[in-house]
Design a protein around this motif. Structure first.
Motif, PDB file in Angstrom:
ATOM      1  N   ASN A 141       0.824  -1.199   0.000  1.00 44.35           N
ATOM      2  CA  ASN A 141       0.000   0.000   0.000  1.00 44.35           C
ATOM      3  C   ASN A 141       0.866   1.259   0.000  1.00 44.35           C
ATOM      4  O   ASN A 141       0.708   2.144   0.840  1.00 44.35           O
ATOM      5  CB  ASN A 141      -0.958  -0.015   1.198  1.00 44.35           C
ATOM      6  N   ASP A 142       1.803   1.306  -0.954  1.00 40.37           N
ATOM      7  CA  ASP A 142       2.703   2.457  -1.098  1.00 40.37           C
ATOM      8  C   ASP A 142       3.469   2.734   0.199  1.00 40.37           C
ATOM      9  O   ASP A 142       3.578   3.877   0.640  1.00 40.37           O
ATOM     10  CB  ASP A 142       1.913   3.683  -1.553  1.00 40.37           C
ATOM     11  N   ASN A 143       3.958   1.667   0.826  1.00 42.25           N
ATOM     12  CA  ASN A 143       4.745   1.726   2.068  1.00 42.25           C
ATOM     13  C   ASN A 143       3.967   2.270   3.269  1.00 42.25           C
ATOM     14  O   ASN A 143       4.552   2.757   4.217  1.00 42.25           O
ATOM     15  CB  ASN A 143       6.033   2.519   1.876  1.00 42.25           C
ATOM     16  N   LYS A 144       2.649   2.148   3.226  1.00 48.84           N
ATOM     17  CA  LYS A 144       1.828   2.597   4.351  1.00 48.84           C
ATOM     18  C   LYS A 144       1.270   1.423   5.156  1.00 48.84           C
ATOM     19  O   LYS A 144       0.533   1.622   6.112  1.00 48.84           O
ATOM     20  CB  LYS A 144       0.705   3.494   3.857  1.00 48.84           C
ATOM     21  N   ALA A 145       1.632   0.204   4.773  1.00 49.77           N
ATOM     22  CA  ALA A 145       1.227  -0.992   5.507  1.00 49.77           C
ATOM     23  C   ALA A 145       2.440  -1.915   5.610  1.00 49.77           C
ATOM     24  O   ALA A 145       3.261  -1.960   4.700  1.00 49.77           O
ATOM     25  CB  ALA A 145       0.084  -1.698   4.796  1.00 49.77           C
ATOM     26  N   ILE A 146       2.528  -2.610   6.723  1.00 47.92           N
ATOM     27  CA  ILE A 146       3.661  -3.505   6.931  1.00 47.92           C
ATOM     28  C   ILE A 146       3.211  -4.797   7.593  1.00 47.92           C
ATOM     29  O   ILE A 146       2.301  -4.799   8.423  1.00 47.92           O
ATOM     30  CB  ILE A 146       4.760  -2.828   7.787  1.00 47.92           C
ATOM     31  N   GLU A 147       3.835  -5.880   7.177  1.00 48.57           N
ATOM     32  CA  GLU A 147       3.741  -7.185   7.830  1.00 48.57           C
ATOM     33  C   GLU A 147       5.192  -7.550   8.130  1.00 48.57           C
ATOM     34  O   GLU A 147       6.016  -7.614   7.214  1.00 48.57           O
ATOM     35  CB  GLU A 147       3.141  -8.239   6.899  1.00 48.57           C
ATOM     36  N   ALA A 148       5.524  -7.758   9.398  1.00 47.06           N
ATOM     37  CA  ALA A 148       6.912  -8.025   9.763  1.00 47.06           C
ATOM     38  C   ALA A 148       7.002  -9.089  10.838  1.00 47.06           C
ATOM     39  O   ALA A 148       6.090  -9.239  11.656  1.00 47.06           O
ATOM     40  CB  ALA A 148       7.577  -6.741  10.247  1.00 47.06           C
ATOM     41  N   THR A 149       8.105  -9.807  10.822  1.00 43.47           N
ATOM     42  CA  THR A 149       8.422 -10.780  11.854  1.00 43.47           C
ATOM     43  C   THR A 149       9.860 -10.545  12.288  1.00 43.47           C
ATOM     44  O   THR A 149      10.751 -10.453  11.443  1.00 43.47           O
ATOM     45  CB  THR A 149       8.279 -12.220  11.327  1.00 43.47           C
ATOM     46  N   VAL A 150      10.064 -10.401  13.596  1.00 43.57           N
ATOM     47  CA  VAL A 150      11.412 -10.221  14.140  1.00 43.57           C
ATOM     48  C   VAL A 150      11.570 -11.121  15.364  1.00 43.57           C
ATOM     49  O   VAL A 150      10.599 -11.489  16.000  1.00 43.57           O
ATOM     50  CB  VAL A 150      11.696  -8.753  14.548  1.00 43.57           C
ATOM     51  N   ARG A 151      12.804 -11.465  15.648  1.00 43.00           N
ATOM     52  CA  ARG A 151      13.047 -12.269  16.848  1.00 43.00           C
ATOM     53  C   ARG A 151      13.061 -11.345  18.061  1.00 43.00           C
ATOM     54  O   ARG A 151      13.494 -10.203  17.977  1.00 43.00           O
ATOM     55  CB  ARG A 151      14.339 -13.058  16.729  1.00 43.00           C
ATOM     56  N   VAL A 152      12.548 -11.855  19.158  1.00 46.05           N
ATOM     57  CA  VAL A 152      12.553 -11.115  20.415  1.00 46.05           C
ATOM     58  C   VAL A 152      13.179 -11.985  21.491  1.00 46.05           C
ATOM     59  O   VAL A 152      13.087 -13.215  21.451  1.00 46.05           O
ATOM     60  CB  VAL A 152      11.134 -10.652  20.839  1.00 46.05           C
ATOM     61  N   THR A 153      13.810 -11.326  22.446  1.00 45.90           N
ATOM     62  CA  THR A 153      14.472 -12.041  23.529  1.00 45.90           C
ATOM     63  C   THR A 153      14.021 -11.454  24.846  1.00 45.90           C
ATOM     64  O   THR A 153      14.102 -10.239  25.048  1.00 45.90           O
ATOM     65  CB  THR A 153      16.006 -11.896  23.409  1.00 45.90           C
ATOM     66  N   GLY A 154      13.534 -12.323  25.696  1.00 44.78           N
ATOM     67  CA  GLY A 154      13.170 -11.922  27.045  1.00 44.78           C
ATOM     68  C   GLY A 154      14.181 -12.482  28.023  1.00 44.78           C
ATOM     69  O   GLY A 154      15.089 -13.222  27.644  1.00 44.78           O
ATOM     70  N   LYS A 155      14.029 -12.151  29.274  1.00 45.90           N
ATOM     71  CA  LYS A 155      14.962 -12.646  30.294  1.00 45.90           C
ATOM     72  C   LYS A 155      14.776 -14.146  30.546  1.00 45.90           C
ATOM     73  O   LYS A 155      15.681 -14.815  31.007  1.00 45.90           O
ATOM     74  CB  LYS A 155      14.793 -11.853  31.572  1.00 45.90           C
ATOM     75  N   LYS A 156      13.574 -14.691  30.201  1.00 46.26           N
ATOM     76  CA  LYS A 156      13.284 -16.100  30.450  1.00 46.26           C
ATOM     77  C   LYS A 156      13.280 -16.959  29.183  1.00 46.26           C
ATOM     78  O   LYS A 156      13.552 -18.151  29.252  1.00 46.26           O
ATOM     79  CB  LYS A 156      11.915 -16.242  31.126  1.00 46.26           C
ATOM     80  N   ALA A 157      12.895 -16.386  28.058  1.00 47.72           N
ATOM     81  CA  ALA A 157      12.745 -17.179  26.831  1.00 47.72           C
ATOM     82  C   ALA A 157      12.881 -16.288  25.598  1.00 47.72           C
ATOM     83  O   ALA A 157      12.964 -15.065  25.703  1.00 47.72           O
ATOM     84  CB  ALA A 157      11.385 -17.876  26.826  1.00 47.72           C
TER      85      ALA A 157
END
Length: 141
Positions: free
Chosen positions: A90-106
């Motif tokens: 949509n002309d860079n006005k919409a995004i679908e993204a997946t990133v890794r996240v790190t918490g203190k436990k998992a």
């Protein structure tokens, strides 16, 4: 005494050049494919807009289930965005993204769906998939 002449084949003489050139050509083809698919451009754009991910992390850290299972999520490092998967539309006005996240436990993966309204991102969906337990934590639908 006989002189023995050691003749080498073309492969024995040139294999280093051949392998180096082959690796270079394969790398160029992969890069060209990534650019043609737009993924390289999307990754660069996501890398240039870290606020999108920072706000999603902040919102996830307000969720009791996230805190209980993963612990407080750490801010994303630069490689998390580059390792992830990002698709603008949509002309860079919409995004679908997946990133890794790190918490203190998992650790896990955060899926983000958002629309840009003006200069602000409005999150339509934030979900975290936990690696160890295979759970999904819905932050926002």
């Amino acid at each position: 005494m006989k002189n023995k002449i050691n003749l080498k084949s073309w492969w024995q003489i040139n294999y280093r050049w051949f392998l180096s050139l082959s690796a270079f050509i394969i790398a160029c083809l992969i890069l060209a494919y990534a650019i043609s698919q737009g993924s390289f451009k999307d990754m660069a754009q996501a890398y240039a807009d870290p606020v999108l991910f920072q706000k999603a992390i902040t919102e996830a850290n307000k969720n009791d289930e996230v805190i209980q299972i993963l612990g407080t999520l750490e801010p994303l490092d630069n490689m998390a965005i580059l390792e992830g998967n990002t698709r603008y539309s949509n002309d860079n006005k919409a995004i679908e993204a997946t990133v890794r996240v790190t918490g203190k436990k998992a650790k896990g993966k955060m899926d983000i769906s958002a629309q840009k309204i003006g200069s602000e991102w409005k999150y339509e969906g934030i979900k975290i998939r936990v690696h160890e337990t295979k759970q999904e934590i819905i932050i926002r639908k």
